[in-house]
Write an enzyme that holds these catalytic residues in place. Structure first.
Site, PDB file in Angstrom:
ATOM      1  N   GLU A  94      -8.991  -3.452  -6.069  1.00 20.57           N
ATOM      2  CA  GLU A  94      -8.336  -2.439  -5.249  1.00 20.57           C
ATOM      3  C   GLU A  94      -9.258  -1.294  -4.853  1.00 20.57           C
ATOM      4  OE1 GLU A  94      -5.468  -2.418  -3.895  1.00 20.57           O
ATOM      5  OE2 GLU A  94      -4.117  -3.742  -5.001  1.00 20.57           O
ATOM      6  N   SER A 149       0.835  -1.197   0.000  1.00 16.45           N
ATOM      7  CA  SER A 149       0.000   0.000   0.000  1.00 16.45           C
ATOM      8  C   SER A 149       0.876   1.256   0.000  1.00 16.45           C
ATOM      9  CB  SER A 149      -0.947  -0.045   1.204  1.00 16.45           C
ATOM     10  OG  SER A 149      -1.897   1.007   1.147  1.00 16.45           O
ATOM     11  N   HIS A 184      -8.250  -4.289  -1.474  1.00 18.61           N
ATOM     12  CA  HIS A 184      -6.927  -3.763  -1.169  1.00 18.61           C
ATOM     13  C   HIS A 184      -6.447  -4.311   0.175  1.00 18.61           C
ATOM     14  CE1 HIS A 184      -3.634  -0.871  -1.062  1.00 18.61           C
ATOM     15  NE2 HIS A 184      -3.985  -0.526   0.158  1.00 18.61           N
TER      16      HIS A 184
END
Length: 538
Positions: free
Chosen positions: A346, A217, A455
């Site tokens: 995502e 991330s 995500h």
């Protein structure tokens, strides 16, 4: 705060004239909370990190150091937000971050996990954590899992995790930041941590010439930023990179996010100095309690504006000379082997806070105002590329289910491509002809209601351990995810080329691995790349 008695029978390491006592667990030793830079407090607040002074005395390295000051990512106050979205946000905050982290401004510490019998030939994954550049800590994951698995594979590694400053303290914005030359302090913290590794890691059995940086991330975005910084000069600090859900994002310049800096400065009581480098002199005198409150007065991750984050890496003319994606096209990039991939869905997690958008008109007005600075012509090509039909939206391949509002899957698709898939493909276009690149798409946990393969859904596969862990360790050790022995349940991971665009797919079910091609949503993502190059976000 680190000085303590040496515990009998515990592992110890001597750095300079200081003795650090750590912990033993099975065949792994851990040294936690080791300061790698001078505390960024007082006159050092809002300044680049300074190297730690030579160690002297005894240090207790058996407990984590505090996290850097966190920006509270609370429940968004968004009118008419979808109840389903609100419930998921509440659950994610609890499951991902749990109780609030113990944080402190004196936070620049490093954690080292090593095999108990490590030698100087061990390899070094260096993990940089995620959290939207607003939250997170190097204490959030257990590096001993990686080390234990590396021993089982016969490829021992040393695992290092570096803290870095966050939110306004780590990524100040505004024209005053450019004028003061103190932007992207969090990235400089990371680089200082890497310099510490070069100086001291042999004491823990690591090899300073075999460092791989790895992040998820915001940590993955940081990994690629480290590849771009310093005109692509790694300073010999790392030889490989692994970016898990993050590439050079389409942000612009620090002064283009002036509004967020003005809000912070005003809330901290330094509004009378806004726009001038002198504002930092004022902010250095403000109690940290007031700094924290001022940070919390700015938007968090789950708010209506979503992926237009308040605090993130941006061009400051010094550390990051130009917007990331312009640097991708025109600057030198560190010539190191790279693994970079994303999760399939995502955008879902970042589209919960604007789930009050329920009509096509509302969706288009939102994109026009926030992405197109009010100019519909700029963003209109995206509307056709990302249609309202939920069957083609995100989570992908789930038909019409998971669409908590009529625009949710559409928003999740366009958001995920803007921040993740399009930047990755743009990065690949630039580097795959000059250095080895491997890519993947994670489709596991696809059945997660509303979120799909969201995500961060692949993180547990790395810390399982599982097949992702094994590929990671082999890459860190041999610069090739296929290096050494690939077991019977795995398949060879092909190198990514612009001709084949092959990538490894991580799947649910009996067939857990397959080879796919990076051609999904090709026309839409191409339009997204064109858009983000000419109209980056603040």
């Amino acid at each position: 705060m680190f000085v303590a008695a040496v515990y009998g029978g515990s592992p110890a390491v001597v750095l300079d004239k200081g003795t650090f006592t750590g912990l033993t667990s099975g065949s792994t030793e851990a040294f936690l909370g080791v300061p790698f830079a001078q505390p960024p407090v007082g006159n050092l607040r809002f300044r680049a990190p300074l190297p730690n002074k030579p160690y002297s005395g005894t240090f207790n390295a058996t407990v984590f150091g505090p996290a850097c000051i966190q920006q509270t990512s609370g429940i968004p106050n968004v009118p008419n937000i979808s109840p389903a979205a609100l419930k998921i946000i509440q659950g994610r905050i609890t499951s991902d971050f749990g109780s609030p982290l113990l944080d402190d401004e004196d936070c620049l510490t490093i954690n080292i996990y090593k095999p108990a019998n490590a030698t100087s030939g061990s390899k070094l994954p260096v993990w940089i954590y995620g959290g939207g550049f607003e939250i997170g800590s190097n204490s959030m994951s257990d590096g001993s899992v990686i080390v234990e698995r590396s021993l089982e594979l016969g490829m021992p590694v040393v695992y290092v995790a570096v803290n870095y400053r966050l939110s306004a303290l780590g990524f100040p914005m505004g024209i005053e930041t450019r004028r003061a030359g103190n932007g992207n302090l969090g990235l400089l913290d990371q680089r200082q941590g890497l310099r510490w590794v070069q100086k001291y890691i042999t004491k823990f059995g690591g090899d300073p010439e075999k460092v791989m940086i790895w992040g998820v991330s915001a940590g993955a975005i940081s990994v690629t930023a480290q590849m771009l910084m310093n005109n692509g000069d790694t300073e010999g600090l790392f030889r490989a990179a692994f970016a898990e859900s993050g590439s050079p994002i389409p942000t612009s310049a620090v002064e283009n996010n002036q509004g967020i800096m003005d809000t912070f400065v005003q809330a901290a009581g330094c509004g009378h100095k806004s726009g001038s480098p002198a504002v930092f002199d004022c902010l250095r005198s403000v109690p940290i309690k007031s700094i924290r409150a001022a940070m919390n007065a700015t938007p968090g991750i789950f708010v209506f504006t979503s992926i237009i984050l308040g605090w993130n890496p941006a061009a400051d003319g010094v550390t990051i000379p130009a917007p990331f994606q312009k640097m991708v096209l025109h600057s030198k990039i560190a010539d190191v082997p790279l693994i970079s991939g994303d999760c399939d869905d995502e955008g879902t997690l970042f589209s919960l806070g604007n789930s009050n958008l329920t009509t096509s008109s509302e969706f288009e007005d939102y994109i026009t105002k926030l992405w197109g600075t009010g100019n519909r012509t700029i963003v209109e090509p995206l509307f056709a590329a990302y249609p309202e039909d939920p069957a083609v939206g995100c989570p992908y391949a789930t038909g019409t289910v998971n669409n908590i509002t009529s625009q949710f899957k559409r928003m999740a698709s366009i958001t995920g491509d803007l921040v993740f898939q399009a930047p990755r493909r743009l990065f690949f276009k630039r580097i795959v002809r000059t250095q080895p690149v491997f890519s993947y798409i994670n489709k596991r946990m696809k059945s997660t209601p509303v979120l799909g393969a969201f995500h961060g859904s692949d993180v547990s596969n790395f810390y399982g351990p599982g097949d992702m862990t094994d590929y990671l360790i082999r890459f860190a050790t041999m610069l090739d995810p296929n290096g050494g022995n690939v077991n019977a349940t795995e398949i060879p991971w092909p190198q990514y080329t612009l001709e084949t665009k092959q990538m490894l797919m991580f799947l649910d079910g009996d067939v857990s691995l397959a080879i796919g091609t990076d051609t999904f949503r090709e026309e839409a993502i191409e339009k997204m790349m064109e858009f983000s190059l000419t109209h980056p976000l603040p």
